[in-house]
Each structure stands twice: as C-alpha cells, then as structure tokens.
Motif scaffolding. Structure first.
Motif, PDB file in Angstrom:
ATOM      1  N   UNK A   1       0.856  -1.189   0.000  1.00  0.00           N
ATOM      2  CA  UNK A   1       0.000   0.000   0.000  1.00  0.00           C
ATOM      3  C   UNK A   1       0.891   1.237   0.000  1.00  0.00           C
ATOM      4  N   UNK A   2       0.253   2.379  -0.179  1.00  0.00           N
ATOM      5  CA  UNK A   2       0.976   3.640  -0.184  1.00  0.00           C
ATOM      6  C   UNK A   2       0.661   4.426   1.081  1.00  0.00           C
ATOM      7  N   UNK A   3       1.618   5.241   1.499  1.00  0.00           N
ATOM      8  CA  UNK A   3       1.354   6.262   2.501  1.00  0.00           C
ATOM      9  C   UNK A   3       1.122   7.542   1.718  1.00  0.00           C
ATOM     10  N   UNK A   4      -0.035   8.157   1.929  1.00  0.00           N
ATOM     11  CA  UNK A   4      -0.382   9.386   1.230  1.00  0.00           C
ATOM     12  C   UNK A   4      -0.290  10.538   2.219  1.00  0.00           C
ATOM     13  N   UNK A   5       0.662  11.427   1.985  1.00  0.00           N
ATOM     14  CA  UNK A   5       0.788  12.640   2.774  1.00  0.00           C
ATOM     15  C   UNK A   5       0.130  13.758   1.994  1.00  0.00           C
ATOM     16  N   UNK A   6      -0.686  14.565   2.677  1.00  0.00           N
ATOM     17  CA  UNK A   6      -1.372  15.650   1.973  1.00  0.00           C
ATOM     18  C   UNK A   6      -1.379  16.906   2.832  1.00  0.00           C
ATOM     19  N   UNK A   7      -1.038  18.011   2.193  1.00  0.00           N
ATOM     20  CA  UNK A   7      -1.097  19.337   2.816  1.00  0.00           C
ATOM     21  C   UNK A   7      -2.213  20.099   2.117  1.00  0.00           C
ATOM     22  N   UNK A   8      -3.211  20.535   2.895  1.00  0.00           N
ATOM     23  CA  UNK A   8      -4.378  21.210   2.335  1.00  0.00           C
ATOM     24  C   UNK A   8      -4.266  22.719   2.443  1.00  0.00           C
ATOM     25  N   UNK A   9      -4.832  23.383   1.439  1.00  0.00           N
ATOM     26  CA  UNK A   9      -5.073  24.822   1.500  1.00  0.00           C
ATOM     27  C   UNK A   9      -6.515  25.023   1.074  1.00  0.00           C
ATOM     28  N   UNK A  10      -7.353  25.760   1.765  1.00  0.00           N
ATOM     29  CA  UNK A  10      -6.986  26.411   3.025  1.00  0.00           C
ATOM     30  C   UNK A  10      -6.844  25.394   4.140  1.00  0.00           C
ATOM     31  N   UNK A  11      -5.928  25.714   5.048  1.00  0.00           N
ATOM     32  CA  UNK A  11      -5.696  24.859   6.208  1.00  0.00           C
ATOM     33  C   UNK A  11      -6.751  25.152   7.264  1.00  0.00           C
ATOM     34  N   UNK A  12      -7.176  24.129   8.005  1.00  0.00           N
ATOM     35  CA  UNK A  12      -8.131  24.305   9.095  1.00  0.00           C
ATOM     36  C   UNK A  12      -7.386  24.924  10.267  1.00  0.00           C
ATOM     37  N   UNK A  13      -7.528  26.240  10.439  1.00  0.00           N
ATOM     38  CA  UNK A  13      -6.778  26.949  11.473  1.00  0.00           C
ATOM     39  C   UNK A  13      -7.382  26.788  12.850  1.00  0.00           C
ATOM     40  N   UNK A  14      -8.566  26.179  12.949  1.00  0.00           N
ATOM     41  CA  UNK A  14      -9.241  26.084  14.230  1.00  0.00           C
ATOM     42  C   UNK A  14      -8.879  24.858  15.043  1.00  0.00           C
ATOM     43  N   UNK A  15      -8.024  23.998  14.548  1.00  0.00           N
ATOM     44  CA  UNK A  15      -7.700  22.782  15.289  1.00  0.00           C
ATOM     45  C   UNK A  15      -6.198  22.575  15.341  1.00  0.00           C
ATOM     46  N   UNK A  16      -5.773  21.854  16.358  1.00  0.00           N
ATOM     47  CA  UNK A  16      -4.374  21.459  16.488  1.00  0.00           C
ATOM     48  C   UNK A  16      -4.244  20.014  16.046  1.00  0.00           C
ATOM     49  N   UNK A  17      -3.058  19.573  15.679  1.00  0.00           N
ATOM     50  CA  UNK A  17      -2.892  18.159  15.343  1.00  0.00           C
ATOM     51  C   UNK A  17      -3.326  17.281  16.512  1.00  0.00           C
ATOM     52  N   UNK A  18      -3.899  16.138  16.206  1.00  0.00           N
ATOM     53  CA  UNK A  18      -4.373  15.216  17.230  1.00  0.00           C
ATOM     54  C   UNK A  18      -3.185  14.524  17.871  1.00  0.00           C
ATOM     55  N   UNK A  19      -2.904  14.910  19.120  1.00  0.00           N
ATOM     56  CA  UNK A  19      -1.796  14.294  19.841  1.00  0.00           C
ATOM     57  C   UNK A  19      -2.309  13.472  21.009  1.00  0.00           C
ATOM     58  N   UNK A  20      -3.560  13.077  20.971  1.00  0.00           N
ATOM     59  CA  UNK A  20      -4.156  12.280  22.031  1.00  0.00           C
ATOM     60  C   UNK A  20      -3.563  10.878  22.035  1.00  0.00           C
ATOM     61  N   UNK A  21      -3.669  10.182  23.172  1.00  0.00           N
ATOM     62  CA  UNK A  21      -3.160   8.813  23.245  1.00  0.00           C
ATOM     63  C   UNK A  21      -3.851   7.883  22.268  1.00  0.00           C
ATOM     64  N   UNK A  22      -3.158   6.805  21.916  1.00  0.00           N
ATOM     65  CA  UNK A  22      -3.650   5.867  20.924  1.00  0.00           C
ATOM     66  C   UNK A  22      -4.912   5.143  21.396  1.00  0.00           C
ATOM     67  N   UNK A  23      -5.188   5.095  22.707  1.00  0.00           N
ATOM     68  CA  UNK A  23      -6.368   4.384  23.196  1.00  0.00           C
ATOM     69  C   UNK A  23      -7.617   5.254  23.232  1.00  0.00           C
TER      70      UNK A  23
END
Length: 141
Positions: free
Chosen positions: A63-85
């Motif tokens: 399979x492929x890993x697809x990295x994507x950078x969007x514009x416009x970026x959603x400025x209202x959220x931070x990256x999800x750094x919550x625990x894996x559970x």
C-alpha cells in the motif's frame, strides 16, 4: 460484494516537505509521486470549500502512505496528539525486519513512546511520532 484491498493510508500534514523528508529519511519510504489536486469536484469530494491538496505518495510495500497538505488549512484545530487508546485515535502501522536495529539507528530528535517492547502476544512494537505529532507504529515482521 467486490474484493476490497488497501491502496493507501492518508495522513494530513501542515508541512509536506518536512513530512516527506521524515518518511523518506527516517522510515526509508521511497517517494512514488507528488502532485496537486484542486477544483470543484475535489472540493466537494473532501467537503472543504476551495480546497487544494498537495500530495506525496510513498511506497509502503503493498500500500501507499499518502501525505497531503491542504489549503486552506483548518486553522481552528491542532494536530491530534491524544493517546492511541482514545476512541477515534489513529496511527499508521508499518513493519520492519529488525526493530532493535531500526530503533538504534533513529535520529536522536525522533520522539518515541518507549523503547521497543514485546507484547503478551509476542509482537514486537515501537511507537514514534512524526514531525506533525502523528503516531507511527513499527511492528517487527
């Protein structure tokens, strides 16, 4: 019902070049393609008005890993750094042949959740974070 198989696993990032460098240099994935997609059909398909996506596809074996950078970026959220559970949490799972060697060769600035561990089921795992704080699980194959 038709057969379903994995094509790609998508990860949204804020800095495509930095993410590509990490996945290429640290995880050893080859870049298969880089491209940009925009237009009305794309915006409607992803549900983001006026969206443009800059994409990189990397070779992860079957399979492929697809990295994507969007514009416009959603400025209202931070990256999800919550625990894996946490319900809804996500991570990318990749396999390596020798987890200990992989761990020893990691650059010192790569954050890991622990050293390689062997689970009750006998599976050897290592979780790390990419430059966007996404969780990546390495499984010894």
């Amino acid at each position: 019902m038709p057969d379903v198989s994995a094509h790609h696993f998508g990860v949204t990032v804020t800095d495509l070049d930095r993410a590509v460098e990490f996945y290429r240099e640290v995880l050893g994935l080859d870049v298969l393609d880089r491209f940009t997609v925009s237009g009305e059909a794309f915006s409607e398909g992803v549900g983001v008005e006026g969206a443009t996506g800059d994409f990189a596809h990397l070779d992860a074996g079957s399979a492929r890993v697809e990295l994507v950078e969007y514009e416009p970026e959603d400025e209202g959220t931070d990256p999800d750094t919550e625990p894996v559970n946490r319900p809804g949490a996500k991570h990318l799972g990749l396999s390596v042949e020798n987890l200990d060697r992989f761990y020893e060769e990691l650059p010192t600035d790569v954050e890991t959740l622990s050293e390689p561990r062997t689970t009750e089921s006998g599976t050897r795992i290592l979780f790390l974070r990419d430059p966007e704080d996404n969780l990546v699980e390495l499984i010894e194959s």
